[in-house]
Design a protein around this motif. Sequence first.
Motif: not given
Length: 149
Positions: A74, A77, A81-82, A133, A136-137
């Motif tokens: 988290r 991310r 990513v954000e 993303d 990370l998944e």
Amino acid sequence: MAISDDVLQLIDILQHEGFGVLAGELLTEISLGREIEKRPVPARDTASIEAEDVDSVLVRQPFEEDEQFFEAMRILRIRLVEPVRAFAEAEQIAGGLMKGKNVRIGFVDPEERFETAPLSRSAGDDQLVYALDELLERLPQMRSSGLTI
């Protein structure tokens, strides 16, 4: 509480790949635990004070070892990513304001006062967001299958 082996391995990978600052932030956040807001119980003689008047206190609660890896994902991310997603959206919005022209946001090195090399992508391209993303998944699946991350 001890840091889980999965998180330590992730931190080691980040350090090895040149992301030592991010690895340090991740280790610190996992070590500190989650923030929980607690409202102090008012003394009996102050029972008439309404709940809104009592200041809450933030305390840290350690993550259980089985929660640490998912919390690390988290955090990554949020940190990786954000910002890329927001950057691509900013270029898309700027392009829309410029009547469809491609707008690239550039950066200037504050110490050297020169523009940094452009990123190797087209203006407003958000494919990197999806690639990060997706990676990370996949990490938790790699972890559960016994593969080394």
